[in-house]
Structures are given as C-alpha cells and as structure tokens.
Design a protein around this motif. Structure first.
Motif, PDB file in Angstrom:
ATOM      1  N   UNK A  95       0.826  -1.207   0.000  1.00  0.00           N
ATOM      2  CA  UNK A  95       0.000   0.000   0.000  1.00  0.00           C
ATOM      3  C   UNK A  95       0.860   1.256   0.000  1.00  0.00           C
ATOM      4  N   UNK A  96       0.291   2.337  -0.506  1.00  0.00           N
ATOM      5  CA  UNK A  96       1.019   3.602  -0.557  1.00  0.00           C
ATOM      6  C   UNK A  96       1.268   4.047  -1.984  1.00  0.00           C
ATOM      7  N   UNK A  97       1.893   5.214  -2.120  1.00  0.00           N
ATOM      8  CA  UNK A  97       2.216   5.759  -3.442  1.00  0.00           C
ATOM      9  C   UNK A  97       3.390   4.992  -4.038  1.00  0.00           C
ATOM     10  N   UNK A  98       3.252   4.567  -5.265  1.00  0.00           N
ATOM     11  CA  UNK A  98       4.323   3.805  -5.917  1.00  0.00           C
ATOM     12  C   UNK A  98       5.573   4.662  -6.093  1.00  0.00           C
ATOM     13  N   UNK A  99       6.729   4.039  -5.883  1.00  0.00           N
ATOM     14  CA  UNK A  99       7.984   4.746  -6.018  1.00  0.00           C
ATOM     15  C   UNK A  99       8.431   4.874  -7.467  1.00  0.00           C
ATOM     16  N   UNK A 126       6.674  12.788   2.363  1.00  0.00           N
ATOM     17  CA  UNK A 126       6.135  12.005   3.474  1.00  0.00           C
ATOM     18  C   UNK A 126       6.069  10.517   3.143  1.00  0.00           C
ATOM     19  N   UNK A 127       5.835  10.171   1.894  1.00  0.00           N
ATOM     20  CA  UNK A 127       5.704   8.766   1.505  1.00  0.00           C
ATOM     21  C   UNK A 127       7.006   7.987   1.642  1.00  0.00           C
ATOM     22  N   UNK A 128       8.117   8.692   1.778  1.00  0.00           N
ATOM     23  CA  UNK A 128       9.415   8.032   1.880  1.00  0.00           C
ATOM     24  C   UNK A 128       9.834   7.752   3.323  1.00  0.00           C
TER      25      UNK A 128
END
Length: 448
Positions: free
Chosen positions: A184-188, A328-330
C-alpha cells in the motif's frame, strides 16, 4: 550449558548490589560519581519496580550479560531482574565525560525500551559475545517480539541474521496461504515494493527503468544501499537484507502484482514451473508509510508524528546524511511511533551539498518567470522549497512549521556542516532525553 551472564542476588540492600555490579563492569576510567549514579538508579528502580516486584523477597536476582555492548559514544550493560517466574528487562547506558570519566546516564526498564535500543534502525553493536547463540537467546527472552534474525544483526553477526531470517521466512511461507500484493502507498519512481498481508516484512526490487525525472542507474541505487549498510543510521534509517535469486511459489503472487513486476522489472523475474525467481531483492521491516498514517491520525498524533519526522531529518543530517527526497511517503512509522526513512536512492553525504537561499528577483520579468532566473549547480539545494513536501496536507504542514521551521533555512544546514567540519560527532540517544539522570552531586540527588 555455559552461562553467558553474571548473577547478583539481592542478599542485602539494593545499593550494595548495584555497587558490586557497577564495579564489576567498571572501565579503566574512573566513575564521575559512583554514589550519585547508584542513588539515581535506586530512586528509579524503587518507583518503577515496587508495583511489580516485592523488593523484600529473598529470591530476587539481577542477571546481566557478561560483556558491555558498545555503539557510538556509549556502552550498555544489558540484563534482567528475576523473581520466581517474573522478570523485567533493563539496560544501563554508560557514557563518558570530556575529562575522561564515565557515568550511568539512565536505567531503562521493559521490553519496548530495550527493543528500541536494539532497533533495526541503528548501527550495529560491538560486543565480545563468547557464545553468540546464548547471547541471542538471552536477548530474545528480553524482547520476545523482536525477530531473532534482527538480534543477530544488531550484534554485528549479519550473515547469521540473514541465514536465520531466510529460515524463518521459509517456515512462514510454507505455513500460510495468503497472496503477495503490491504494498500500500504511493508507488515509487525507483523501487517496486510488495508484501504479504500476514508478514511483517516488505520486498523491494529496483525497476528496470525509472520514472522521470529520476536519472540514475541500478548500480548507483545499489551503492546507496551499501552506503546505508556501512553508515551510522542514527536510529532513523531501516536496515535491509539483500538477496539474489530468491525463489517464491508463483501461485502466491496476485495477478495485479505479476502485472506490475512484468511491467517495471521484467529483467529481474524468471518463471520456472511453479517457481518464481527474483534475481535481486531487498527485504525490510514493514512500517506504515507516513502519508498513510496521517490520513487517520488524530490531531494529537499528527503533532507527535510530525515532531518525529522533523527530528528524523535533523538527526540524519547531524550524522552527515542528507535524505534528498523528503516526501512524506518516503518515511515510515514503526510500532513504537518512531519515524524512519526508507527511500535511499537520493541520499548523499551532507558535506557534499551546497545549501543556498533563493536569490530575490531583480525585476518583474524574473519574478514572473516560469523557470529559475538564477543558476543552479548539480549539488545546489534550496531549503525554502522543502515546504512543497507537505502539499495537500495542511494539518501536517501546520504542525511541522510550529516545531521545525528552521529546516527551511539554508543557515540551519550550513551550521550543521560547520559542526561536522569542526569534527563534532553528535550524540544519538536510543531513548528519550527525559529519561536521563540528573548529574548533580550525590548529596543533592539523595535529597531531591
């Protein structure tokens, strides 16, 4: 079985026991004030343990691993208090003064506080473990929630940790039936991440082609991960295990995940009958991405986690690490509420960065220009632009600005560089500063 720990029965006063223990673990350097430290430990121990132990019982023992654990500027005495079937883990951090004396900085009780000291986010200990497996067994009894593989790694036995991790992973895969899915989360832009719902780890592979504007090679990304492995992670970067040609059961991979892997990293996967071979993969403890954590966080949690986020950035910088991409996603949130950085493709030593202020426009044309009116070098960084990392999350932005707005100033980063240039090595405490003892003379501590 040979014991790797020393036993101190509580035969008389607690002060007498602690004096014997601390003298047994003394260095060639003198204690700054042994009686003060003993008084501080007795004060905390009495308040913390009185509701849990009857300190008047004659079966109470302090059991401590026979050698110190060394890391950064500190040494740690690790042990437990035992009374019948009950036990309580504890750690005594030992620090030194600039004048060459040592002192006990605090005493930490409980599995959670000990677990943070042995966290997967810190550099490895140096310890003279006579029988490593017995040390690991002792530590695992102190921290039952911590994987044994991580305990081996935290002691510097990386290969042991990797082997034990693989065995445990194999047992988990053969005893479960859920499917691997895209994490889950924003793809890198650089890494593709997948996980198993029943598993506390994630698997990260480097894409064949990176999403623009990323411009780097697979080897450069691997070099970043090797750098993190060697660097002082300051409690703010996750440790990883690196594997090549790792075999999985093909049927355990969801259709969505297989589509993703064939799209972004076809060169790294091979199917052989019922097996899926991934040629290169990193394994890392699973955390809640910070951007997802903030979605359901209360106002109080937002303030706490954004303070942690700011502290993570500052502590990495003090350790001569600039994270680069601070979106923030990192960053992830651990089960202890700590914020940890886990996206390494843009990290660089802080001393290689050139922090600048954005020059003021000289005229209206420059002010309205769609592109910078000033020159930008390859290592130039403009901290004023860091506010963009909070786009779309005003609650997080407001909380962060209240506590850490100095991060937006080039002078803040330049000051850190100057301290590093002067040879300063920062103190990184694996516990809250509020737990530290008052280092006033013993007579004042006893009377407080």
């Amino acid at each position: 079985m040979s014991k790797v720990y020393r036993v101190y029965p509580l035969a008389g006063s607690l002060e007498k026991l602690l004096r014997e223990l601390l003298q047994d673990y003394a260095f060639s350097l003198p204690y700054e004030d042994l009686e003060r430290d003993i008084a501080s430990i007795v004060d905390v121990t009495g308040r913390y343990l009185a509701p849990r132990f009857d300190l008047q019982r004659n079966d109470i023992q302090f059991q401590t691993l026979e050698h110190h654990f060394f890391r950064n500027k500190g040494a740690y005495i690790v042990g437990r208090i035992v009374s019948g079937p009950d036990s309580m883990p504890f750690v005594l951090p030992v620090l030194h003064t600039e004048s060459g004396e040592v002192y006990i900085d605090t005493i930490l009780f409980g599995a959670d506080k000990v677990s943070v000291i042995f966290s997967f986010t810190r550099a490895y200990f140096m310890v003279d473990a006579r029988i490593p497996s017995q040390y690991v067994l002792f530590l695992q009894q102190l921290m039952p929630a911590k994987p044994i593989s991580e305990i081996y790694s935290s002691m510097g036995y990386n290969k042991h940790g990797k082997t034990y991790y693989y065995r445990c992973a194999y047992r988990h895969m053969t005893s479960t039936h859920d499917q691997f899915n895209v994490a889950p989360g924003i793809k890198g832009m650089v890494m593709s991440v997948f996980t198993l719902p029943s598993y506390d780890f994630v698997f990260k592979i480097i894409k064949d082609r990176f999403t623009p504007p990323k411009e780097m090679t697979r080897e450069q990304v691997k070099a970043k991960y090797r750098l993190v492995k060697r660097w002082d992670r300051a409690g703010r970067m996750a440790d990883t295990q690196e594997f090549t040609n790792l075999a999985f059961a093909r049927e355990r991979f969801s259709d969505e995940l297989m589509k993703e892997l064939h799209k972004v990293a076809p060169s790294l996967i091979e199917e052989h009958g019922k097996a899926l071979i991934i040629k290169h993969v990193y394994v890392e403890r699973r955390m809640t991405p910070l951007n997802l954590y903030l979605q359901d966080a209360s106002d109080e949690q937002v303030v706490a986690v954004m303070d942690e986020y700011g502290n993570a950035i500052k502590q990495l910088a003090a350790a001569n690490i600039f994270p680069g991409d601070m979106l923030l996603k990192n960053f992830g949130v651990t089960r202890h509420g700590r914020v940890v950085f886990y996206d390494y493709d843009e990290i660089v030593p802080l001393m290689e960065c050139n922090f600048r202020e954005i020059p003021a426009p000289r005229n209206e044309a420059e002010e309205l220009a769609s592109s910078p009116w000033y020159t930008v070098g390859p290592n130039d960084i403009f901290p004023e632009e860091f506010r963009l990392f909070f786009s779309g999350n005003q609650r997080a932005r407001s909380a962060f600005d209240e506590m850490h707005s100095d991060i937006y100033q080039a002078s803040f980063w330049q000051g850190l560089q100057q301290r590093i240039r002067e040879g300063h090595v920062e103190d990184f405490f694996p516990y809250r500063r509020k737990f530290r003892f008052n280092r006033a003379p013993a007579r004042q501590v006893a009377g407080s």
